[in-house]
Motif scaffolding. Structure first.
Motif, PDB file in Angstrom:
ATOM      1  N   ILE A  63     -10.472  -8.507   1.145  1.00 24.12           N
ATOM      2  CA  ILE A  63     -10.003  -7.427   2.024  1.00 24.12           C
ATOM      3  C   ILE A  63      -8.586  -7.687   2.497  1.00 24.12           C
ATOM      4  O   ILE A  63      -7.751  -6.770   2.536  1.00 24.12           O
ATOM      5  N   GLN A  64      -8.270  -8.928   2.811  1.00 31.54           N
ATOM      6  CA  GLN A  64      -6.916  -9.268   3.238  1.00 31.54           C
ATOM      7  C   GLN A  64      -5.912  -9.007   2.116  1.00 31.54           C
ATOM      8  O   GLN A  64      -4.814  -8.508   2.353  1.00 31.54           O
ATOM      9  N   LYS A  65      -6.292  -9.307   0.876  1.00 34.51           N
ATOM     10  CA  LYS A  65      -5.418  -9.046  -0.270  1.00 34.51           C
ATOM     11  C   LYS A  65      -5.194  -7.534  -0.436  1.00 34.51           C
ATOM     12  O   LYS A  65      -4.073  -7.096  -0.700  1.00 34.51           O
ATOM     13  N   GLU A  66      -6.262  -6.752  -0.282  1.00 30.37           N
ATOM     14  CA  GLU A  66      -6.134  -5.307  -0.383  1.00 30.37           C
ATOM     15  C   GLU A  66      -5.215  -4.752   0.687  1.00 30.37           C
ATOM     16  O   GLU A  66      -4.365  -3.895   0.421  1.00 30.37           O
ATOM     17  N   ILE A  67      -5.360  -5.235   1.890  1.00 30.63           N
ATOM     18  CA  ILE A  67      -4.510  -4.793   2.995  1.00 30.63           C
ATOM     19  C   ILE A  67      -3.047  -5.154   2.710  1.00 30.63           C
ATOM     20  O   ILE A  67      -2.146  -4.333   2.910  1.00 30.63           O
ATOM     21  N   ASN A  68      -2.835  -6.368   2.239  1.00 28.28           N
ATOM     22  CA  ASN A  68      -1.465  -6.792   1.922  1.00 28.28           C
ATOM     23  C   ASN A  68      -0.867  -5.927   0.812  1.00 28.28           C
ATOM     24  O   ASN A  68       0.332  -5.640   0.849  1.00 28.28           O
ATOM     25  N   ASN A  69      -1.679  -5.511  -0.163  1.00 35.44           N
ATOM     26  CA  ASN A  69      -1.183  -4.634  -1.225  1.00 35.44           C
ATOM     27  C   ASN A  69      -0.745  -3.294  -0.654  1.00 35.44           C
ATOM     28  O   ASN A  69       0.244  -2.717  -1.099  1.00 35.44           O
ATOM     29  N   TYR A  70      -1.470  -2.767   0.317  1.00 33.42           N
ATOM     30  CA  TYR A  70      -1.078  -1.503   0.950  1.00 33.42           C
ATOM     31  C   TYR A  70       0.215  -1.658   1.751  1.00 33.42           C
ATOM     32  O   TYR A  70       0.997  -0.727   1.856  1.00 33.42           O
ATOM     33  N   LEU A  71       0.389  -2.813   2.335  1.00 36.59           N
ATOM     34  CA  LEU A  71       1.569  -3.037   3.166  1.00 36.59           C
ATOM     35  C   LEU A  71       2.823  -3.321   2.359  1.00 36.59           C
ATOM     36  O   LEU A  71       3.932  -3.136   2.868  1.00 36.59           O
ATOM     37  N   ASP A  72       2.678  -3.751   1.137  1.00 32.84           N
ATOM     38  CA  ASP A  72       3.853  -4.072   0.295  1.00 32.84           C
ATOM     39  C   ASP A  72       4.488  -2.852  -0.281  1.00 32.84           C
ATOM     40  O   ASP A  72       4.156  -1.810  -0.434  1.00 32.84           O
TER      41      ASP A  72
END
Length: 72
Positions: A63-72
């Motif tokens: 989930i943290q990786k998915e969130i980081n992908n949205y933020l990039d």
């Protein structure tokens, strides 16, 4: 509740009649939890708990990786 007090009875999980000697042994501590156990103790399987923690940590990482992908 007042009836239990008036009846001077031990009620499992709620009240307990205790002799003065026992109270003295406990340094005159009148904390109810000192004399009355109000819950059932549950056996815990640490292997099961550990497996659940690992599972949750893995999901958290995804989930943290998915969130980081949205933020990039």
């Amino acid at each position: 509740m007042s009836d239990d007090y008036k009846q001077y009875d031990t009620v499992e999980g709620f009240s307990k009649v205790v002799m003065m000697e026992k109270i003295e042994e406990n340094s005159f501590n009148l904390s109810v939890s000192r004399y009355v156990e109000n819950f059932e103790r549950e056996e815990l399987d640490l292997n099961v708990i550990n497996a659940k923690v690992k599972y949750l940590e893995q999901n958290l990482s995804k989930i943290q990786k998915e969130i980081n992908n949205y933020l990039d």
